[in-house]
Design a protein around this motif. Structure first.
Motif, PDB file in Angstrom:
ATOM      1  N   ASP A  54      -8.241  -2.210 -11.683  1.00 53.99           N
ATOM      2  CA  ASP A  54      -8.765  -3.561 -11.882  1.00 53.99           C
ATOM      3  C   ASP A  54      -7.765  -4.630 -11.446  1.00 53.99           C
ATOM      4  O   ASP A  54      -8.154  -5.690 -10.939  1.00 53.99           O
ATOM      5  CB  ASP A  54      -9.116  -3.798 -13.359  1.00 53.99           C
ATOM      6  CG  ASP A  54     -10.392  -3.087 -13.771  1.00 53.99           C
ATOM      7  OD1 ASP A  54     -11.150  -2.679 -12.873  1.00 53.99           O
ATOM      8  OD2 ASP A  54     -10.622  -2.938 -14.986  1.00 53.99           O
ATOM      9  N   LEU A  55      -6.475  -4.357 -11.645  1.00 55.81           N
ATOM     10  CA  LEU A  55      -5.462  -5.394 -11.451  1.00 55.81           C
ATOM     11  C   LEU A  55      -4.636  -5.250 -10.170  1.00 55.81           C
ATOM     12  O   LEU A  55      -4.114  -6.243  -9.665  1.00 55.81           O
ATOM     13  CB  LEU A  55      -4.512  -5.426 -12.660  1.00 55.81           C
ATOM     14  CG  LEU A  55      -5.139  -5.793 -14.009  1.00 55.81           C
ATOM     15  CD1 LEU A  55      -4.080  -5.755 -15.108  1.00 55.81           C
ATOM     16  CD2 LEU A  55      -5.785  -7.177 -13.957  1.00 55.81           C
ATOM     17  N   LEU A  56      -4.519  -4.037  -9.657  1.00 56.38           N
ATOM     18  CA  LEU A  56      -3.609  -3.808  -8.539  1.00 56.38           C
ATOM     19  C   LEU A  56      -4.335  -3.265  -7.316  1.00 56.38           C
ATOM     20  O   LEU A  56      -5.389  -2.623  -7.428  1.00 56.38           O
ATOM     21  CB  LEU A  56      -2.499  -2.819  -8.938  1.00 56.38           C
ATOM     22  CG  LEU A  56      -1.625  -3.187 -10.138  1.00 56.38           C
ATOM     23  CD1 LEU A  56      -0.595  -2.086 -10.383  1.00 56.38           C
ATOM     24  CD2 LEU A  56      -0.942  -4.529  -9.942  1.00 56.38           C
ATOM     25  N   SER A  57      -3.749  -3.507  -6.162  1.00 52.70           N
ATOM     26  CA  SER A  57      -4.254  -2.894  -4.923  1.00 52.70           C
ATOM     27  C   SER A  57      -3.761  -1.448  -4.850  1.00 52.70           C
ATOM     28  O   SER A  57      -2.872  -1.043  -5.611  1.00 52.70           O
ATOM     29  CB  SER A  57      -3.741  -3.671  -3.711  1.00 52.70           C
ATOM     30  OG  SER A  57      -2.321  -3.560  -3.619  1.00 52.70           O
ATOM     31  N   ASN A  58      -4.321  -0.673  -3.927  1.00 49.08           N
ATOM     32  CA  ASN A  58      -3.899   0.722  -3.781  1.00 49.08           C
ATOM     33  C   ASN A  58      -2.415   0.823  -3.420  1.00 49.08           C
ATOM     34  O   ASN A  58      -1.702   1.699  -3.910  1.00 49.08           O
ATOM     35  CB  ASN A  58      -4.747   1.418  -2.701  1.00 49.08           C
ATOM     36  CG  ASN A  58      -6.169   1.652  -3.151  1.00 49.08           C
ATOM     37  OD1 ASN A  58      -6.452   1.729  -4.346  1.00 49.08           O
ATOM     38  ND2 ASN A  58      -7.092   1.749  -2.205  1.00 49.08           N
ATOM     39  N   SER A  59      -1.942  -0.099  -2.578  1.00 52.94           N
ATOM     40  CA  SER A  59      -0.528  -0.065  -2.183  1.00 52.94           C
ATOM     41  C   SER A  59       0.378  -0.392  -3.366  1.00 52.94           C
ATOM     42  O   SER A  59       1.474   0.177  -3.506  1.00 52.94           O
ATOM     43  CB  SER A  59      -0.264  -1.042  -1.033  1.00 52.94           C
ATOM     44  OG  SER A  59      -0.545  -2.373  -1.417  1.00 52.94           O
ATOM     45  N   GLU A  60      -0.071  -1.294  -4.243  1.00 58.37           N
ATOM     46  CA  GLU A  60       0.726  -1.626  -5.433  1.00 58.37           C
ATOM     47  C   GLU A  60       0.762  -0.452  -6.405  1.00 58.37           C
ATOM     48  O   GLU A  60       1.800  -0.172  -7.024  1.00 58.37           O
ATOM     49  CB  GLU A  60       0.147  -2.868  -6.112  1.00 58.37           C
ATOM     50  CG  GLU A  60       0.390  -4.161  -5.342  1.00 58.37           C
ATOM     51  CD  GLU A  60      -0.291  -5.345  -5.983  1.00 58.37           C
ATOM     52  OE1 GLU A  60       0.340  -6.414  -6.072  1.00 58.37           O
ATOM     53  OE2 GLU A  60      -1.474  -5.213  -6.386  1.00 58.37           O
ATOM     54  N   ILE A  61      -0.357   0.246  -6.534  1.00 55.91           N
ATOM     55  CA  ILE A  61      -0.394   1.426  -7.408  1.00 55.91           C
ATOM     56  C   ILE A  61       0.544   2.496  -6.874  1.00 55.91           C
ATOM     57  O   ILE A  61       1.286   3.145  -7.630  1.00 55.91           O
ATOM     58  CB  ILE A  61      -1.826   1.965  -7.534  1.00 55.91           C
ATOM     59  CG1 ILE A  61      -2.705   0.953  -8.268  1.00 55.91           C
ATOM     60  CG2 ILE A  61      -1.840   3.311  -8.271  1.00 55.91           C
ATOM     61  CD1 ILE A  61      -4.179   1.312  -8.312  1.00 55.91           C
ATOM     62  N   GLU A  62       0.550   2.692  -5.556  1.00 58.88           N
ATOM     63  CA  GLU A  62       1.449   3.679  -4.944  1.00 58.88           C
ATOM     64  C   GLU A  62       2.915   3.307  -5.192  1.00 58.88           C
ATOM     65  O   GLU A  62       3.749   4.165  -5.473  1.00 58.88           O
ATOM     66  CB  GLU A  62       1.176   3.762  -3.439  1.00 58.88           C
ATOM     67  CG  GLU A  62      -0.129   4.450  -3.080  1.00 58.88           C
ATOM     68  CD  GLU A  62      -0.384   4.447  -1.575  1.00 58.88           C
ATOM     69  OE1 GLU A  62       0.542   4.086  -0.818  1.00 58.88           O
ATOM     70  OE2 GLU A  62      -1.512   4.801  -1.167  1.00 58.88           O
ATOM     71  N   LYS A  63       3.203   2.011  -5.092  1.00 56.56           N
ATOM     72  CA  LYS A  63       4.574   1.547  -5.321  1.00 56.56           C
ATOM     73  C   LYS A  63       4.991   1.812  -6.764  1.00 56.56           C
ATOM     74  O   LYS A  63       6.118   2.266  -7.027  1.00 56.56           O
ATOM     75  CB  LYS A  63       4.679   0.054  -5.004  1.00 56.56           C
ATOM     76  CG  LYS A  63       6.098  -0.484  -5.062  1.00 56.56           C
ATOM     77  CD  LYS A  63       6.148  -1.930  -4.590  1.00 56.56           C
ATOM     78  CE  LYS A  63       7.581  -2.438  -4.591  1.00 56.56           C
ATOM     79  NZ  LYS A  63       7.654  -3.849  -4.111  1.00 56.56           N
ATOM     80  N   PHE A  64       4.091   1.541  -7.711  1.00 52.28           N
ATOM     81  CA  PHE A  64       4.393   1.802  -9.117  1.00 52.28           C
ATOM     82  C   PHE A  64       4.624   3.288  -9.366  1.00 52.28           C
ATOM     83  O   PHE A  64       5.575   3.684 -10.053  1.00 52.28           O
ATOM     84  CB  PHE A  64       3.273   1.278 -10.008  1.00 52.28           C
ATOM     85  CG  PHE A  64       3.336   1.783 -11.423  1.00 52.28           C
ATOM     86  CD1 PHE A  64       4.447   1.531 -12.211  1.00 52.28           C
ATOM     87  CD2 PHE A  64       2.288   2.530 -11.962  1.00 52.28           C
ATOM     88  CE1 PHE A  64       4.517   2.006 -13.520  1.00 52.28           C
ATOM     89  CE2 PHE A  64       2.352   2.995 -13.265  1.00 52.28           C
ATOM     90  CZ  PHE A  64       3.469   2.739 -14.041  1.00 52.28           C
TER      91      PHE A  64
END
Length: 352
Positions: A54-64
């Motif tokens: 809901d809050l992050l893009s796929n690239s942000e999720i991968e970074k996390f």
């Protein structure tokens, strides 16, 4: 799980923080600073996955997932501005959401000392705002920036991590650079300020080691700097600043401070028995006497000479009831005596 509905409940209740952890119900920090379990179901693995989507893009999720930590601000996203901090605990993601009040408070609303705010009229020098975690120094600094924005025509550069407030242009041009995103070394921001002929450089509460040598050299060059530091008290602030540079550089730092220090305002928030937080301040406005003490590096002597420092100078534990002291706020009924005495005992312990 729709995370926005939980955030909305926290915001409507006047809460400041939201904790979401797998295996527990969401927790909210309420107005009295206490943690309270919310009336939502227990969070499961799929709920946390939905929150990330809901809050992050796929690239942000991968970074996390790669770093095990991620932090991002959300501005203009209903129902309020907020900061999301994600981290792993026992290999499971945990979400911490900090509500960001979009309204920048004014100095009167937060009980900030006018004698310190008056120092903003300077065109050069160093003004330090210090305080421990959760002491409200970020909010106070935002109010100081807004005060400049109303009263003075300047280019103000603010280095923060994270960025908490956005300022609508008034008299000032205000530029933001976020540490660890826009710049990766504070020195980069200082060099940028020098090249762009910035009028006022603000270094917020970065929670990292400061390049004191670069800051002092920038101040010595005739620039105005507002600096946040995480420690309590005038003496502690000066000692931390000077001891963070090599021994052979400390005399120079002391000399620059003696000539360019506009003031130090150390802030704490004391919680009354009713849960309300009351700000108290320890202030140094240097004059010829205290400048001489700073020049020779005898910072511990400032406490004994505070009565002969510049007008408005005060200690947390003064016994004269001077304006802004803990005792003065107790006398006025703004602060519980028990809470005030407990803070003074704690403060004296930090100096032992």
């Amino acid at each position: 799980m729709v995370v926005n509905s939980i955030i909305e409940k926290v915001f409507e209740a006047g809460g400041s923080e939201l904790y979401i952890k797998i295996g527990s119900k969401p927790l909210m920090r309420n107005k009295t600073n206490a943690l309270k379990q919310m009336d939502f179901p227990v969070i499961y693995d799929q709920d946390m996955k939905d929150l990330l989507k809901d809050l992050l893009s796929n690239s942000e999720i991968e970074k996390f997932n790669k770093l095990g930590f991620y932090e991002v601000n959300f501005f203009g996203k209903p129902p309020c501005n907020f900061r999301l901090t994600l981290f792993h605990s026992q290999q499971k993601p945990v979400a911490f959401i900090k509500i960001i009040n979009g309204k920048i408070p004014n100095l009167t609303e937060i009980g900030f000392p006018p004698v310190v705010a008056n120092l903003l009229s300077a065109s050069k020098g160093l003004l330090i705002l210090s305080g421990p975690a959760r002491s409200g120094i970020s909010t106070s600094m935002a109010a100081l920036i807004q005060e400049m924005n109303i009263k003075y025509r300047r280019h103000v550069l603010v280095i923060e991590d994270p960025i908490e407030y956005y300022y609508q242009p008034n008299e000032c041009i205000i530029s933001h650079r976020q540490y660890s995103k826009d710049i990766f070394k504070i020195e980069q921001g200082i060099n940028f300020a020098r090249r762009m002929d910035v009028d006022t450089l603000v270094i917020g509460d970065l929670k990292c080691d400061l390049p004191v040598k670069n800051i002092i050299e920038y101040v010595a060059g005739g620039h105005l700097v507002l600096l946040c530091m995480q420690n309590l008290g005038i003496t502690s602030t000066l000692e931390k600043l000077v001891l963070s540079v090599p021994q052979n550089y400390r005399d120079y730092v002391s000399q620059v401070l003696s000539e360019n220090l506009l003031g130090i305002c150390s802030q704490a928030l004391i919680k009354n028995t009713n849960g309300k937080k009351v700000p108290v301040h320890e202030i140094l406005i240097p004059n010829k006497n205290t400048a001489g003490i700073i020049a020779i590096g005898k910072y511990s002597q400032i406490r004994n000479n505070i009565a002969t420092a510049g007008t408005g100078s005060i200690l947390f534990d003064t016994d004269k009831g001077r304006i802004g002291s803990v005792q003065e706020k107790v006398q006025k009924g703004l602060l519980d005596k028990m809470a005030g005495d407990a803070f003074i005992e704690y403060y004296k312990g930090t100096m032992a």
